[in-house]
Design a protein around this motif. Structure first.
Motif, PDB file in Angstrom:
ATOM      1  N   ILE A 101       0.836  -1.205   0.000  1.00  0.00           N
ATOM      2  CA  ILE A 101       0.000   0.000   0.000  1.00  0.00           C
ATOM      3  C   ILE A 101       0.866   1.249   0.000  1.00  0.00           C
ATOM      4  CG2 ILE A 101      -1.717   1.305   1.327  1.00  0.00           C
ATOM      5  CD1 ILE A 101      -2.931  -1.339   2.185  1.00  0.00           C
ATOM      6  N   ARG A 102       1.983   1.216   0.738  1.00  0.00           N
ATOM      7  CA  ARG A 102       2.905   2.361   0.717  1.00  0.00           C
ATOM      8  C   ARG A 102       3.454   2.575  -0.693  1.00  0.00           C
ATOM      9  NH1 ARG A 102       6.449   1.315   6.260  1.00  0.00           N
ATOM     10  NH2 ARG A 102       5.143   2.584   7.661  1.00  0.00           N
ATOM     11  N   GLY A 106       2.811   5.921  -3.110  1.00  0.00           N
ATOM     12  CA  GLY A 106       3.952   6.769  -3.405  1.00  0.00           C
ATOM     13  C   GLY A 106       4.376   7.606  -2.215  1.00  0.00           C
ATOM     14  N   LYS A 107       3.882   7.229  -1.035  1.00  0.00           N
ATOM     15  CA  LYS A 107       4.188   7.968   0.185  1.00  0.00           C
ATOM     16  C   LYS A 107       4.627   7.009   1.278  1.00  0.00           C
ATOM     17  CE  LYS A 107       0.308  11.045  -0.876  1.00  0.00           C
ATOM     18  NZ  LYS A 107      -1.022  11.501  -0.407  1.00  0.00           N
ATOM     19  N   ASN A 108       5.307   7.541   2.273  1.00  0.00           N
ATOM     20  CA  ASN A 108       5.683   6.733   3.425  1.00  0.00           C
ATOM     21  C   ASN A 108       4.531   6.746   4.428  1.00  0.00           C
ATOM     22  OD1 ASN A 108       7.198   5.151   5.154  1.00  0.00           O
ATOM     23  ND2 ASN A 108       8.249   6.905   6.075  1.00  0.00           N
ATOM     24  N   LEU A 109       3.458   6.075   4.059  1.00  0.00           N
ATOM     25  CA  LEU A 109       2.270   6.060   4.901  1.00  0.00           C
ATOM     26  C   LEU A 109       2.559   5.428   6.258  1.00  0.00           C
ATOM     27  CD1 LEU A 109      -0.614   4.824   2.548  1.00  0.00           C
ATOM     28  CD2 LEU A 109      -0.322   7.119   3.469  1.00  0.00           C
ATOM     29  N   GLY A 113      -2.454   5.009   8.445  1.00  0.00           N
ATOM     30  CA  GLY A 113      -2.902   5.517   7.153  1.00  0.00           C
ATOM     31  C   GLY A 113      -3.211   4.402   6.182  1.00  0.00           C
ATOM     32  N   ALA A 114      -2.354   3.376   6.165  1.00  0.00           N
ATOM     33  CA  ALA A 114      -2.577   2.219   5.287  1.00  0.00           C
ATOM     34  C   ALA A 114      -3.812   1.443   5.725  1.00  0.00           C
ATOM     35  CB  ALA A 114      -1.345   1.322   5.294  1.00  0.00           C
ATOM     36  N   GLU A 116      -6.535   2.518   6.844  1.00  0.00           N
ATOM     37  CA  GLU A 116      -7.770   3.144   6.371  1.00  0.00           C
ATOM     38  C   GLU A 116      -8.216   2.552   5.046  1.00  0.00           C
ATOM     39  OE1 GLU A 116      -7.545   7.372   6.260  1.00  0.00           O
ATOM     40  OE2 GLU A 116      -6.942   7.556   8.369  1.00  0.00           O
ATOM     41  N   TYR A 117      -7.251   2.273   4.174  1.00  0.00           N
ATOM     42  CA  TYR A 117      -7.588   1.680   2.881  1.00  0.00           C
ATOM     43  C   TYR A 117      -8.064   0.238   3.040  1.00  0.00           C
ATOM     44  CZ  TYR A 117      -5.258   5.764   0.919  1.00  0.00           C
ATOM     45  OH  TYR A 117      -4.903   7.056   0.602  1.00  0.00           O
ATOM     46  N   LEU A 118      -7.445  -0.502   3.950  1.00  0.00           N
ATOM     47  CA  LEU A 118      -7.871  -1.887   4.188  1.00  0.00           C
ATOM     48  C   LEU A 118      -9.275  -1.928   4.783  1.00  0.00           C
ATOM     49  CD1 LEU A 118      -4.592  -3.451   5.639  1.00  0.00           C
ATOM     50  CD2 LEU A 118      -5.558  -3.778   3.359  1.00  0.00           C
ATOM     51  N   SER A 119      -9.533  -1.046   5.713  1.00  0.00           N
ATOM     52  CA  SER A 119     -10.863  -0.995   6.325  1.00  0.00           C
ATOM     53  C   SER A 119     -11.929  -0.654   5.296  1.00  0.00           C
ATOM     54  CB  SER A 119     -10.883   0.037   7.460  1.00  0.00           C
ATOM     55  OG  SER A 119      -9.985  -0.327   8.490  1.00  0.00           O
ATOM     56  N   ALA A 120     -11.566   0.179   4.325  1.00  0.00           N
ATOM     57  CA  ALA A 120     -12.529   0.596   3.306  1.00  0.00           C
ATOM     58  C   ALA A 120     -12.990  -0.565   2.443  1.00  0.00           C
ATOM     59  CB  ALA A 120     -11.920   1.682   2.428  1.00  0.00           C
ATOM     60  N   VAL A 121     -12.134  -1.599   2.314  1.00  0.00           N
ATOM     61  CA  VAL A 121     -12.520  -2.758   1.499  1.00  0.00           C
ATOM     62  C   VAL A 121     -12.957  -3.938   2.364  1.00  0.00           C
ATOM     63  CG1 VAL A 121     -11.095  -2.092  -0.455  1.00  0.00           C
ATOM     64  CG2 VAL A 121     -10.106  -3.540   1.330  1.00  0.00           C
ATOM     65  N   GLY A 122     -13.246  -3.664   3.631  1.00  0.00           N
ATOM     66  CA  GLY A 122     -13.848  -4.683   4.487  1.00  0.00           C
ATOM     67  C   GLY A 122     -12.888  -5.644   5.139  1.00  0.00           C
ATOM     68  N   LEU A 123     -11.616  -5.271   5.255  1.00  0.00           N
ATOM     69  CA  LEU A 123     -10.640  -6.125   5.927  1.00  0.00           C
ATOM     70  C   LEU A 123     -10.287  -5.543   7.292  1.00  0.00           C
ATOM     71  CD1 LEU A 123      -8.153  -6.965   3.020  1.00  0.00           C
ATOM     72  CD2 LEU A 123      -9.958  -8.429   3.956  1.00  0.00           C
ATOM     73  N   CYS A 124     -10.186  -6.403   8.288  1.00  0.00           N
ATOM     74  CA  CYS A 124      -9.755  -5.977   9.612  1.00  0.00           C
ATOM     75  C   CYS A 124      -8.264  -5.663   9.521  1.00  0.00           C
ATOM     76  CB  CYS A 124     -10.025  -7.066  10.641  1.00  0.00           C
ATOM     77  SG  CYS A 124      -9.527  -6.612  12.319  1.00  0.00           S
TER      78      CYS A 124
END
Length: 246
Positions: A101-102, A106-109, A113-114, A116-124
């Motif tokens: 995801i980082r 293109g950022k050092n998330l 921060g990373a 948030e993207y996993l939660s958005a697709v329904g992953l714990c």
């Protein structure tokens, strides 16, 4: 804006030339959500790969924001703002979900921060953030992680090849919201190859590809009746409904 002009794709098989796509032309405007559907084997996935740069058309031209990208590689197109999600996501042994995801963003998330993207697709997030992107993940998990990476990129164009493949019903309902959020917040164009009625219903426009040709294009109110009733030459398209097919 993406424009395809008279794009064809042919392959050689047993000394014969077989046409997979034949003279396909269309324009995808900025911030437009387009779904491409049609019978299996009609050329939809080939078209997606040509847009991403995985395959090169044998005829025709492709333009992004007025620039000819026909000869540009998948890497060059990615740098120009085209994201592509495979029908079967690629696995990376030794690379964690956080790393992926980082890299996509293109950022050092931060891990948060990373997540948030996993939660958005329904992953714990806490269960996945440090896992490797390898064979320990199911196809459905890989699909959702890949969609999270496309969200993290936030590019001007995102191409998804059958994102519903391997996704359970609960996750699919969540992904509908993800695509709507991407469309509303990222303001990039979205192109999805799909048979799912719910995805077709949220698209601004539907394109029907059959036998390698663009046979129908229009708003869902215009295209869906033909697909559902099976009254036209492209009626071989199966539209998946919740609980079964029609």
């Amino acid at each position: 804006m993406l424009e395809l002009r008279d794009v064809s794709f042919k392959v050689e098989a047993d000394t014969k030339e077989i046409g997979i796509l034949e003279h396909v032309s269309f324009t995808l405007e900025d911030n437009q959500f387009v779904a491409i559907t049609g019978p299996n084997g009609g050329g939809k996935s080939t078209l997606a790969k040509i847009i991403a740069g995985i395959l090169k058309p044998t005829e025709g031209k492709i333009f992004l924001d007025g620039q000819d990208i026909t000869e540009k590689s998948i890497t060059e197109r990615a740098k120009m703002g085209i994201s592509y999600a495979f029908q079967q996501p690629v696995r990376f042994k030794g690379v964690t979900v956080l790393d992926l995801i980082r890299l996509a963003s293109g950022k050092n998330l931060t891990a948060a921060g990373a997540c948030e993207y996993l939660s958005a697709v329904g992953l714990c997030a806490k269960d996945y953030i440090n896992r490797e992107v390898n064979d320990s993940l199911s196809g459905g998990e890989m699909k959702r992680i890949e969609i999270a990476t496309v969200m993290a990129r936030g590019t001007k164009m995102s191409v998804f090849d059958e994102p519903e493949a391997g996704i359970d019903l609960w996750s699919f309902q969540n992904l509908i919201q993800v695509f709507e959020k991407m469309h509303n917040e990222i303001h990039g164009s979205i192109l999805i190859i799909s048979h799912q009625e719910r995805i077709l219903n949220i698209a601004d426009e539907i394109l029907v590809i059959a036998d390698g040709k663009l046979v129908k294009r229009g708003a869902k109110e215009e295209v869906m009746p033909y697909l559902m009733e099976g009254t036209d030459s492209y009626s071989g398209c199966t539209i998946w409904k919740e609980g079964g097919t029609k």
